[in-house]
Design an enzyme around this catalytic site. Structure first.
Site, PDB file in Angstrom:
ATOM      1  N   TYR A 116       0.831  -1.083  -0.123  1.00 14.93           N
ATOM      2  CA  TYR A 116      -0.117   0.067   0.018  1.00 14.93           C
ATOM      3  C   TYR A 116       0.835   1.390  -0.082  1.00 14.93           C
ATOM      4  O   TYR A 116       1.822   1.285  -0.689  1.00 14.93           O
ATOM      5  CB  TYR A 116      -1.026  -0.001   1.022  1.00 14.93           C
ATOM      6  CG  TYR A 116      -2.173   0.740   1.031  1.00 14.93           C
ATOM      7  CD1 TYR A 116      -2.844   0.942  -0.111  1.00 14.93           C
ATOM      8  CD2 TYR A 116      -2.412   1.545   2.076  1.00 14.93           C
ATOM      9  CE1 TYR A 116      -4.098   1.739  -0.287  1.00 14.93           C
ATOM     10  CE2 TYR A 116      -3.665   2.620   2.008  1.00 14.93           C
ATOM     11  CZ  TYR A 116      -4.283   2.490   0.618  1.00 14.93           C
ATOM     12  OH  TYR A 116      -5.561   3.347   0.583  1.00 14.93           O
ATOM     13  N   LYS A 171     -20.492 -20.078 -10.339  1.00 15.35           N
ATOM     14  CA  LYS A 171     -19.780 -19.942 -11.412  1.00 15.35           C
ATOM     15  C   LYS A 171     -18.207 -19.339 -11.100  1.00 15.35           C
ATOM     16  O   LYS A 171     -17.389 -19.993 -11.450  1.00 15.35           O
ATOM     17  CB  LYS A 171     -20.335 -18.758 -12.353  1.00 15.35           C
ATOM     18  CG  LYS A 171     -19.910 -18.810 -13.809  1.00 15.35           C
ATOM     19  CD  LYS A 171     -20.733 -19.843 -14.571  1.00 15.35           C
ATOM     20  CE  LYS A 171     -20.572 -19.827 -16.182  1.00 15.35           C
ATOM     21  NZ  LYS A 171     -21.635 -20.651 -16.609  1.00 15.35           N
ATOM     22  N   ASP A 214     -27.044 -15.630 -17.945  1.00 15.73           N
ATOM     23  CA  ASP A 214     -28.302 -15.383 -17.577  1.00 15.73           C
ATOM     24  C   ASP A 214     -29.135 -13.997 -17.862  1.00 15.73           C
ATOM     25  O   ASP A 214     -29.721 -13.947 -17.006  1.00 15.73           O
ATOM     26  CB  ASP A 214     -28.508 -16.062 -15.941  1.00 15.73           C
ATOM     27  CG  ASP A 214     -27.935 -17.531 -15.760  1.00 15.73           C
ATOM     28  OD1 ASP A 214     -27.952 -18.203 -16.700  1.00 15.73           O
ATOM     29  OD2 ASP A 214     -28.049 -17.724 -14.505  1.00 15.73           O
ATOM     30  N   ASP A 239     -24.141 -18.728 -21.702  1.00 16.75           N
ATOM     31  CA  ASP A 239     -25.392 -19.390 -22.109  1.00 16.75           C
ATOM     32  C   ASP A 239     -25.360 -19.799 -23.420  1.00 16.75           C
ATOM     33  O   ASP A 239     -25.868 -20.437 -23.752  1.00 16.75           O
ATOM     34  CB  ASP A 239     -26.698 -18.560 -21.522  1.00 16.75           C
ATOM     35  CG  ASP A 239     -26.584 -18.428 -20.179  1.00 16.75           C
ATOM     36  OD1 ASP A 239     -26.578 -19.274 -19.220  1.00 16.75           O
ATOM     37  OD2 ASP A 239     -26.610 -17.203 -19.682  1.00 16.75           O
ATOM     38  N   ALA A 275     -28.929 -20.034 -26.150  1.00 18.71           N
ATOM     39  CA  ALA A 275     -28.255 -21.506 -26.467  1.00 18.71           C
ATOM     40  C   ALA A 275     -28.604 -22.134 -27.862  1.00 18.71           C
ATOM     41  O   ALA A 275     -27.464 -22.534 -28.209  1.00 18.71           O
ATOM     42  CB  ALA A 275     -28.722 -22.262 -25.099  1.00 18.71           C
ATOM     43  N   ASN A 365     -32.655 -28.174 -17.973  1.00 13.35           N
ATOM     44  CA  ASN A 365     -32.423 -28.505 -16.784  1.00 13.35           C
ATOM     45  C   ASN A 365     -33.465 -27.937 -15.622  1.00 13.35           C
ATOM     46  O   ASN A 365     -33.894 -26.672 -15.968  1.00 13.35           O
ATOM     47  CB  ASN A 365     -31.095 -27.872 -16.360  1.00 13.35           C
ATOM     48  CG  ASN A 365     -30.250 -29.147 -16.008  1.00 13.35           C
ATOM     49  OD1 ASN A 365     -30.706 -30.100 -15.626  1.00 13.35           O
ATOM     50  ND2 ASN A 365     -29.089 -28.897 -16.349  1.00 13.35           N
TER      51      ASN A 365
END
Length: 465
Positions: A116, A171, A214, A239, A275, A365
């Site tokens: 720092y 994720k 998403d 996706d 998709a 799913n």
């Protein structure tokens, strides 16, 4: 045909029970669980005395309602008292699944002055003079943002950014586990495309790549395209492209098993969203014979009414014979079915009507387009998105290695050539002597996958080495 759901770890529960201390108590316990259709996975003694035994029973159930049925069955068994029921999935998420940790120690004044003030000011000046040094001297070298607006989360739909956070955390954990990539969830409380593009562009300096996640179609196409134009780091909508990469890899090996060439096959795709669109585009790049895509109203063809701009692009390069009708109509005679749509839209009779040795990828799913056991009565190869079935088509086979390769290449963009290279790399992890109807795609835990994908992507994005 209705097929009962199978128990899985996704609905695992741990029940604390008090039993009478007799020789038949444990037997009554496991019998009650078995009669309720669950699977015992663990039995641990918590405490005991000469009258009672307290145990923790862990079992897999089929869904939340089934878990309640199992608990009720245990409650009704003689000599057994239910004290507490814990949903193991919820326990795993308590407090979140990821954290920040420091790579450097801060044990004394000297280390603090380098990490720092005042030492950090020298590094700041170096980056101000040469902005590219940010990739070398900051977390930008190995960090991506996982960005969502919560409008298309799993199969749950538009549930908002807060409810999307557990998926984004997961994720990020997978990025770290499989490829050593540091990822952080960015859940945006806006569904305005202009705002999303501006926010992501404004925060991009801290990251080496953007993983969109998403975001509902068709907005996801626009957002990705606009961000790619504005940013000098890769933008990748998982996706779309992650799904396409893994599907293409699985199909490559499936066709090897049934001894068909991709240029000779006809594919029917159920689902014309993000998709489905990406899968079709990558299949076309791979040289597929023909593709017919269906939405909920049936096949998209040149005479279809109310085509969106995105669907018009699909129609222009698919369905060469302008086949029309329902999914059942157009899947007849197809070599391959790929579902990225909704549960129970395909029947066993539909699969029976397909070409010889049909291939069925039912990827919705948690409930697929057709129960895999029903599909297997007629199909040569069946794949799903589920972890409790063979041939799981899971994006985790792609996105960790894809971003590892992009970061290592210090890439500024993503390309279709890189997608195809990643797909080939995944398929080739399964050796020619290993591939069979139940093994067309590697396990998500195969530690050869992410490095192979990373190298393929790096080579594709930096062909000059």
């Amino acid at each position: 045909m209705s097929v009962a759901k199978l128990p899985s770890a996704g609905f695992s529960i741990t029940v604390r029970l008090s039993l009478t201390a007799d020789a038949g108590a444990v037997g009554r316990l496991t019998t009650a669980v078995g009669q309720a259709g669950a699977i015992v996975t663990a039995l641990d003694v918590v405490s005991s005395d000469h009258k009672r035994v307290v145990v923790d029973l862990t079992c897999d159930t089929a869904d939340s309602a089934h878990a309640q049925e199992v608990t009720a069955s245990l409650s009704e068994a003689p000599g057994i008292t239910v004290r507490k029921v814990s949903d193991r999935t919820f326990l795993l998420h308590l407090g979140g699944k990821i954290e920040v940790s420091s790579k450097v120690s801060l044990r004394n004044r000297d280390e603090l002055s380098m990490a720092y003030t005042p030492g950090v000011a020298r590094v700041c000046r170096a980056i101000a003079e040469n902005p590219e040094d940010a990739r070398r001297l900051t977390i930008k070298r190995n960090t991506i943002a996982v960005v969502t607006d919560g409008t298309a989360v799993l199969g749950l739909g538009n549930i908002g950014p807060s409810a999307a956070l557990p998926v984004m955390e997961g994720k990020a954990a997978l990025f770290k586990k499989f490829a050593g990539v540091d990822a952080w969830p960015v859940c945006l409380d806006t569904q305005d495309s202009d705002e999303i593009v501006d926010i992501v562009a404004a925060m991009a300096p801290a990251y080496g790549g953007i993983n969109l996640e998403d975001i509902a179609a068709p907005r996801c196409f626009e957002i990705e395209a606009r961000l790619r134009e504005r940013l000098n780091i890769p933008v990748f909508h998982d996706d779309q492209h992650g799904t396409a990469i893994v599907v293409n890899a699985a199909l490559t090996n499936a066709l090897r098993v049934v001894d068909k060439r991709i240029e000779d096959v006809r594919v029917t795709v159920s689902g014309a969203g993000a998709a489905g669109t990406a899968i079709i585009n990558l299949l076309l790049k791979s040289g597929v014979g023909d593709v017919v895509v269906c939405d909920r109203d049936g096949a998209l063809h040149r005479g279809s009414a109310n085509l969106t701009p995105q669907w018009q692009k699909l129609v222009d390069c698919t369905n060469r014979d302008s086949a029309s009708g329902t999914l059942s109509d157009v899947v007849a005679g197809s070599d391959v079915f790929i579902g990225v749509s909704a549960p129970n839209v395909l029947t066993g009779e539909d699969v029976k009507s397909m070409a010889k040795d049909p291939i069925v990828f039912a990827l919705a799913n948690p409930d697929p387009e057709i129960d895999p056991r029903e599909a297997a009565e007629h199909a040569a190869i069946v794949a799903t998105g589920r972890s409790d079935r063979p041939n799981q088509i899971n994006n985790v086979l792609a996105f960790p290695g894809v971003f590892r390769g992009m970061l290592d290449a210090q890439a500024e963009s993503w390309s279709d050539d890189a997608a195809l290279a990643a797909s080939v790399a995944i398929a080739d992890v399964v050796g020619a002597e290993e591939v069979n109807p139940s093994y067309i795609i590697p396990s998500v835990f195969d530690n050869h996958v992410a490095p192979a994908v990373a190298q393929a992507v790096k080579d594709a994005l930096r062909p000059e080495g």
